[in-house]
Design a protein around this motif. Structure first.
Motif, PDB file in Angstrom:
ATOM      1  N   GLN A  51      35.368  32.842  35.508  1.00  0.00           N
ATOM      2  CA  GLN A  51      34.249  33.721  34.712  1.00  0.00           C
ATOM      3  C   GLN A  51      34.720  35.126  35.199  1.00  0.00           C
ATOM      4  O   GLN A  51      34.641  36.086  34.207  1.00  0.00           O
ATOM      5  N   ARG A  52      34.950  35.627  36.257  1.00  0.00           N
ATOM      6  CA  ARG A  52      35.378  36.905  36.653  1.00  0.00           C
ATOM      7  C   ARG A  52      36.679  37.533  36.251  1.00  0.00           C
ATOM      8  O   ARG A  52      36.789  38.609  35.767  1.00  0.00           O
ATOM      9  N   TRP A  53      37.664  36.515  36.280  1.00  0.00           N
ATOM     10  CA  TRP A  53      39.136  37.111  35.854  1.00  0.00           C
ATOM     11  C   TRP A  53      39.708  36.450  34.849  1.00  0.00           C
ATOM     12  O   TRP A  53      40.932  36.668  34.599  1.00  0.00           O
ATOM     13  N   GLY A  54      39.244  35.293  34.215  1.00  0.00           N
ATOM     14  CA  GLY A  54      39.737  34.667  33.062  1.00  0.00           C
ATOM     15  C   GLY A  54      40.292  33.596  33.764  1.00  0.00           C
ATOM     16  O   GLY A  54      40.586  33.311  34.964  1.00  0.00           O
ATOM     17  N   PRO A  55      40.767  32.623  32.928  1.00  0.00           N
ATOM     18  CA  PRO A  55      41.200  31.205  33.224  1.00  0.00           C
ATOM     19  C   PRO A  55      42.420  31.199  34.195  1.00  0.00           C
ATOM     20  O   PRO A  55      42.676  30.540  35.040  1.00  0.00           O
ATOM     21  N   GLU A  56      43.544  31.994  33.681  1.00  0.00           N
ATOM     22  CA  GLU A  56      44.659  31.889  34.226  1.00  0.00           C
ATOM     23  C   GLU A  56      44.541  32.516  35.489  1.00  0.00           C
ATOM     24  O   GLU A  56      45.151  31.928  36.630  1.00  0.00           O
ATOM     25  N   ILE A  57      44.162  33.794  35.715  1.00  0.00           N
ATOM     26  CA  ILE A  57      43.945  34.501  37.093  1.00  0.00           C
ATOM     27  C   ILE A  57      43.150  33.940  37.894  1.00  0.00           C
ATOM     28  O   ILE A  57      43.498  33.818  39.107  1.00  0.00           O
ATOM     29  N   GLY A  58      42.057  33.431  37.461  1.00  0.00           N
ATOM     30  CA  GLY A  58      41.106  32.634  38.215  1.00  0.00           C
ATOM     31  C   GLY A  58      41.557  31.639  38.823  1.00  0.00           C
ATOM     32  O   GLY A  58      41.313  31.299  39.939  1.00  0.00           O
ATOM     33  N   ARG A  59      42.271  30.665  38.238  1.00  0.00           N
ATOM     34  CA  ARG A  59      42.980  29.515  38.872  1.00  0.00           C
ATOM     35  C   ARG A  59      43.960  29.842  39.786  1.00  0.00           C
ATOM     36  O   ARG A  59      44.282  29.452  40.637  1.00  0.00           O
ATOM     37  N   ALA A  60      44.835  31.048  39.340  1.00  0.00           N
ATOM     38  CA  ALA A  60      45.737  31.648  40.441  1.00  0.00           C
ATOM     39  C   ALA A  60      45.102  31.739  41.684  1.00  0.00           C
ATOM     40  O   ALA A  60      45.884  31.611  42.988  1.00  0.00           O
ATOM     41  N   VAL A  61      43.896  32.550  41.629  1.00  0.00           N
ATOM     42  CA  VAL A  61      43.519  33.034  42.905  1.00  0.00           C
ATOM     43  C   VAL A  61      43.015  31.871  43.667  1.00  0.00           C
ATOM     44  O   VAL A  61      43.034  31.570  44.761  1.00  0.00           O
ATOM     45  N   ALA A  62      42.555  30.848  43.038  1.00  0.00           N
ATOM     46  CA  ALA A  62      41.853  29.607  43.719  1.00  0.00           C
ATOM     47  C   ALA A  62      43.141  28.947  44.372  1.00  0.00           C
ATOM     48  O   ALA A  62      42.903  28.425  45.521  1.00  0.00           O
ATOM     49  N   ARG A  63      44.187  28.790  43.728  1.00  0.00           N
ATOM     50  CA  ARG A  63      45.472  28.072  44.282  1.00  0.00           C
ATOM     51  C   ARG A  63      45.744  29.102  45.496  1.00  0.00           C
ATOM     52  O   ARG A  63      46.306  28.422  46.555  1.00  0.00           O
ATOM     53  N   ARG A  64      45.877  30.321  45.285  1.00  0.00           N
ATOM     54  CA  ARG A  64      46.444  31.025  46.527  1.00  0.00           C
ATOM     55  C   ARG A  64      45.298  30.881  47.813  1.00  0.00           C
ATOM     56  O   ARG A  64      45.651  30.909  48.841  1.00  0.00           O
ATOM     57  N   LEU A  65      44.062  30.746  47.570  1.00  0.00           N
ATOM     58  CA  LEU A  65      43.193  30.446  48.692  1.00  0.00           C
ATOM     59  C   LEU A  65      43.432  29.176  49.235  1.00  0.00           C
ATOM     60  O   LEU A  65      43.178  29.137  50.394  1.00  0.00           O
ATOM     61  N   LEU A  66      43.690  28.223  48.447  1.00  0.00           N
ATOM     62  CA  LEU A  66      44.005  26.909  49.018  1.00  0.00           C
ATOM     63  C   LEU A  66      45.487  27.176  49.786  1.00  0.00           C
ATOM     64  O   LEU A  66      45.460  26.431  50.675  1.00  0.00           O
TER      65      LEU A  66
END
Length: 107
Positions: free
Chosen positions: A22-37
């Motif tokens: 919601q904050r950064w859009g689907p592509e970047i939001g998922r990238a942030v989630a992957r980097r945190l993982l």
């Protein structure tokens, strides 16, 4: 590495792929989630081996992990061997103090 957050608001954001997208859009939001993982799946000694990561530690002990030109995660890393109480024995601990994302794929 055990990953925790310096504020409840940051924890709520970072622990929800829905909020990240919601904050950064689907592509970047998922990238942030992957980097945190990625951070949670490594330890302090191997942090510099994460794909695309640049690591900088300043004189106050804060570590900045930059993924590409987009994702910047700052925090303090402690090793359980230094007397820090991580949730798992022999695990490093990172307290994330800030998350900056440059750009958005929101339309």
């Amino acid at each position: 590495m055990d990953v925790t957050f310096s504020s409840a608001a940051l924890a709520v954001l970072c622990n929800s792929e829905r909020r990240l997208t919601q904050r950064w859009g689907p592509e970047i939001g998922r990238a942030v989630a992957r980097r945190l993982l990625d951070l949670a799946a490594t330890d302090a000694a191997a942090l510099d081996r994460l794909p695309g990561a640049r690591i900088i530690t300043n004189g106050t002990g804060e570590t900045t992990v930059t993924f590409g030109e987009t994702i910047v995660i700052r925090g303090v890393i402690s090793s359980s061997t230094n007397g820090t109480r991580a949730r798992q024995p022999d695990a490093d601990l990172m307290v994330i103090t800030s998350l900056d994302v440059h750009g958005s794929d929101q339309r």
